[in-house]
Write a protein that holds these residues in place. Structure first.
Motif, PDB file in Angstrom:
ATOM      1  N   ASP A   9      33.969  42.607  45.153  1.00  8.71           N
ATOM      2  CA  ASP A   9      32.972  42.526  44.226  1.00  8.71           C
ATOM      3  C   ASP A   9      32.975  40.910  43.855  1.00  8.71           C
ATOM      4  O   ASP A   9      34.072  40.439  43.559  1.00  8.71           O
ATOM      5  CB  ASP A   9      33.159  43.087  43.012  1.00  8.71           C
ATOM      6  CG  ASP A   9      32.248  44.368  42.947  1.00  8.71           C
ATOM      7  OD1 ASP A   9      31.336  44.502  43.764  1.00  8.71           O
ATOM      8  OD2 ASP A   9      32.542  45.355  42.208  1.00  8.71           O
ATOM      9  N   THR A  35      41.680  50.731  38.832  1.00 12.90           N
ATOM     10  CA  THR A  35      40.586  50.109  37.583  1.00 12.90           C
ATOM     11  C   THR A  35      41.246  50.581  36.310  1.00 12.90           C
ATOM     12  O   THR A  35      41.264  49.123  35.298  1.00 12.90           O
ATOM     13  CB  THR A  35      39.392  51.161  37.763  1.00 12.90           C
ATOM     14  OG1 THR A  35      38.821  51.028  38.981  1.00 12.90           O
ATOM     15  CG2 THR A  35      38.325  50.710  36.824  1.00 12.90           C
ATOM     16  N   ALA A  82      30.245  47.755  44.321  1.00 14.38           N
ATOM     17  CA  ALA A  82      31.049  48.232  45.016  1.00 14.38           C
ATOM     18  C   ALA A  82      31.248  49.828  45.286  1.00 14.38           C
ATOM     19  O   ALA A  82      31.699  50.219  46.193  1.00 14.38           O
ATOM     20  CB  ALA A  82      32.644  47.922  44.423  1.00 14.38           C
ATOM     21  N   SER A  83      30.695  50.201  44.410  1.00 12.32           N
ATOM     22  CA  SER A  83      30.458  51.850  44.609  1.00 12.32           C
ATOM     23  C   SER A  83      29.464  52.210  45.860  1.00 12.32           C
ATOM     24  O   SER A  83      29.840  52.958  46.731  1.00 12.32           O
ATOM     25  CB  SER A  83      29.575  52.560  43.483  1.00 12.32           C
ATOM     26  OG  SER A  83      30.029  52.182  42.093  1.00 12.32           O
ATOM     27  N   ASP A 132      39.921  49.092  48.566  1.00 14.65           N
ATOM     28  CA  ASP A 132      39.031  48.819  47.815  1.00 14.65           C
ATOM     29  C   ASP A 132      39.651  47.668  46.826  1.00 14.65           C
ATOM     30  O   ASP A 132      40.303  47.859  45.842  1.00 14.65           O
ATOM     31  CB  ASP A 132      38.820  50.289  47.065  1.00 14.65           C
ATOM     32  CG  ASP A 132      37.713  50.025  45.659  1.00 14.65           C
ATOM     33  OD1 ASP A 132      37.408  48.803  45.507  1.00 14.65           O
ATOM     34  OD2 ASP A 132      37.555  50.705  44.879  1.00 14.65           O
TER      35      ASP A 132
HETATM   36  C1  LIG Z   1      38.704  49.371  42.182  1.00 12.45           C
HETATM   37  C2  LIG Z   1      36.877  49.451  41.686  1.00 12.45           C
HETATM   38  N1  LIG Z   1      36.211  49.949  42.844  1.00 12.45           N
HETATM   39  C3  LIG Z   1      34.894  50.133  42.662  1.00 12.45           C
HETATM   40  C4  LIG Z   1      34.231  49.864  41.468  1.00 12.45           C
HETATM   41  C5  LIG Z   1      32.725  50.087  41.311  1.00 12.45           C
HETATM   42  O1  LIG Z   1      32.122  48.851  41.308  1.00 12.45           O
HETATM   43  P1  LIG Z   1      30.681  48.600  41.049  1.00 12.45           P
HETATM   44  O2  LIG Z   1      30.496  48.635  39.564  1.00 12.45           O
HETATM   45  O3  LIG Z   1      30.366  47.199  41.744  1.00 12.45           O
HETATM   46  O4  LIG Z   1      29.873  49.627  41.693  1.00 12.45           O
HETATM   47  C6  LIG Z   1      35.060  49.401  40.447  1.00 12.45           C
HETATM   48  C7  LIG Z   1      34.054  49.168  38.983  1.00 12.45           C
HETATM   49  O5  LIG Z   1      34.898  49.175  38.168  1.00 12.45           O
HETATM   50  C8  LIG Z   1      36.379  49.214  40.524  1.00 12.45           C
HETATM   51  O6  LIG Z   1      37.348  48.734  39.437  1.00 12.45           O
END
Ligand SMILES: Cc1ncc(COP(=O)(O)O)c(C=O)c1O
Length: 481
Positions: free
Chosen positions: A297, A243, A148-149, A268
């Motif tokens: 994800d 998160t 997701a990043s 997101d």
């Molecule tokens: C809301 C949210 N966005 C993005 C991310 C980043 O995800 P990734 O670890 O798949 O890069 C996270 C990871 O915990 C998240 O909770």
């Protein structure tokens, strides 16, 4: 030339033999982990871990089975119901088998001809997801990317290329652009905007209320203040969910705000998106169908091994706007957009066959598997919150909306700073002990304990045992002070 080592490394009989041994080992791991008959974690501090593996290399034991066994013993056992730590999927074994399959086939997915089924299945998975989100699957489209990043960065790149009134891709930023987002957003949003050269000013952080939801009444003033500073606001981002606390944003007011100001609306939904599959919990995502883009994800709440993330655009044409790369060796017609040449849209060049693991689960069980998983883990968080409320020396930070629960040990009257220190120490002891794995987070100024109930085999029995252990450690630490 004689190639004895290469011949050995690729020997099919050897592969069959080692593969059977590995599956047996993994079967044993799964059985004992699910029954909690081994610790969640055998803690070694980083220097000891390094020495352990340096010795492994020096010892020269070339038995693959011994190495695999050592690795399993030294790793965090995600499948143990006492693992309640990070938001990382507990992989369904069939998805892991699909992983083994794709690792050996090792087709890329940058263009159709190198990985045809995996490329096409990305489309199948993304179209299905778009439909579940309430988009018109005929018009919406997306693709998969490594986490997701990266997916959020990819979406933010598209937003800038679409919304900025200049050719940023070729000429760079000539203005200060920014996006509005909750102060509780995942740090990858801020990181992405900095990567894009927008610096600290690229993120306009909107404060949250006592429920950790964005203060909608502050959007207008934050927007105006940014404009007065000469900042061009490109869009607004909703967190589904945040998160640290697992809180869902109210998406409807954000969609209204975006519409009123002609802003892009991105969501997101890395963690909380799969609630879309649950009749009971999908109301939390009301308004997602109005988003211009969504990130979700599979390797968090969908039992799929990492990395596996979808990025969906309400309008297919926007999914080609993040990057604009000429690559003569990959596609002949540089200007033509082809859905099956994924490298035109993704950051990655060599890209994993990442659709296969999630498609395996969808094919075997349909979306009902994810509904069952969401309902179980979200309901378990409610039970845990109920247990915490009954304890006089434990405090629940806020009522959970997902499977994330934040709480702390709170004996009598201690200052906030002392409570933070005490709870950090409790967690350190828990990790060293190895029976449970939980994490911690900072809410406002204070440190809280945090569990993410990812494991569908965790029950109130393990949660009760965790609370007893925390209270016991807490009492011990207080008495030692
Ligand atoms: C809301 C949210 N966005 C993005 C991310 C980043 O995800 P990734 O670890 O798949 O890069 C996270 C990871 O915990 C998240 O909770």
């Amino acid at each position: 030339m004689n190639k004895p080592l290469i011949s050995k490394a690729f020997n099919p009989d050897n592969f069959r033999h080692q593969g059977h041994l590995l599956v047996e080992l993994l079967g044993d791991y799964l059985e004992s982990a699910l029954q909690s008959s081994t610790p969640v974690n055998r803690w070694r501090d980083p220097e000891d871990q390094l020495t352990f593996w340096q010795n492994d290399y020096k010892e020269g034991d070339r038995q693959l089975e011994h190495f695999f066994k050592k690795l399993i013993d030294s790793s965090l056992h995600m499948h143990n119901p006492k693992n309640m730590g990070h938001q990382v999927a507990i992989p369904a074994p069939e998805a892991a088998l699909a992983g083994l399959l794709t690792e050996l086939l090792n087709n890329g997915t940058v263009v159709y001809e190198i990985g045809a089924p995996a490329v096409v299945l990305e489309r199948v998975v993304c179209k299905q997801l778009a439909q579940e989100m309430g988009f018109d699957p005929g018009k919406a489209d997306g693709f998969m990317t490594s986490g997701a990043s990266l997916a959020n960065l990819t979406a933010l790149m598209a937003i800038r290329n679409i919304k900025a009134g200049e050719d940023v891709w070729n000429k760079g930023n000539n203005k200060q652009y920014a996006l509005m987002v909750s102060e509780e957003a995942h740090y990858c949003i801020d990181k992405s905007l900095r990567i894009m050269g927008l610096g600290e000013a690229g993120t306009i952080r909107i404060p949250v209320d006592e429920h950790y939801k964005v203060r909608v009444e502050m959007l207008e003033s934050a927007y105006r203040a940014a404009r007065d500073r000469g900042v061009e606001v490109l869009g607004i981002i909703g967190c589904s969910c945040s998160t640290s606390t697992g809180t869902y944003e109210e998406l409807e007011p954000l969609a209204d705000f975006a519409q009123a100001h002609n802003l892009w609306f991105h969501v997101d939904a890395a963690h909380g998106g799969p609630a879309i599959f649950s009749k009971k919990h999908r109301h939390r995502l009301k308004g997602i169908e109005r988003a211009d883009s969504v990130v979700m994800d599979f390797h968090k709440m969908m039992m799929t091994p990492a990395l596996s993330t979808a990025i969906i655009f309400r309008e297919a044409k926007h999914s080609y706007r993040s990057f604009s790369q000429k690559a003569q060796y990959l596609w002949e017609e540089q200007e033509k957009k082809s859905w099956f040449n994924l490298g035109q849209r993704s950051f990655e060049c060599t890209k994993l066959m990442m659709s296969i693991k999630i498609y395996t689960l969808l094919r075997q069980y349909g979306t009902a598997l994810f509904e069952e998983y969401i309902d179980y883990t979200y309901d378990l968080a409610q039970s845990f919150a109920g247990m915490l409320k009954q304890e006089s020396d434990l405090e629940l930070a806020l009522q959970p909306e997902t499977n994330v629960v934040c709480f702390r040990y709170k004996p009598g009257k201690l200052s906030s700073a002392s409570l933070s220190k005490l709870n950090s120490l409790i967690r350190k002891k828990l990790i060293e002990d190895g029976e449970f794995y939980i994490v911690q987070t900072q809410l406002k100024e204070d440190i809280w304990l945090r569990v993410t109930l990812m494991n569908p085999f965790t029950t109130t029995v393990e949660l009760r045992a965790l609370l007893e252990k925390i209270k016991q450690l807490g009492r011990q630490l207080v008495s030692e002070q």
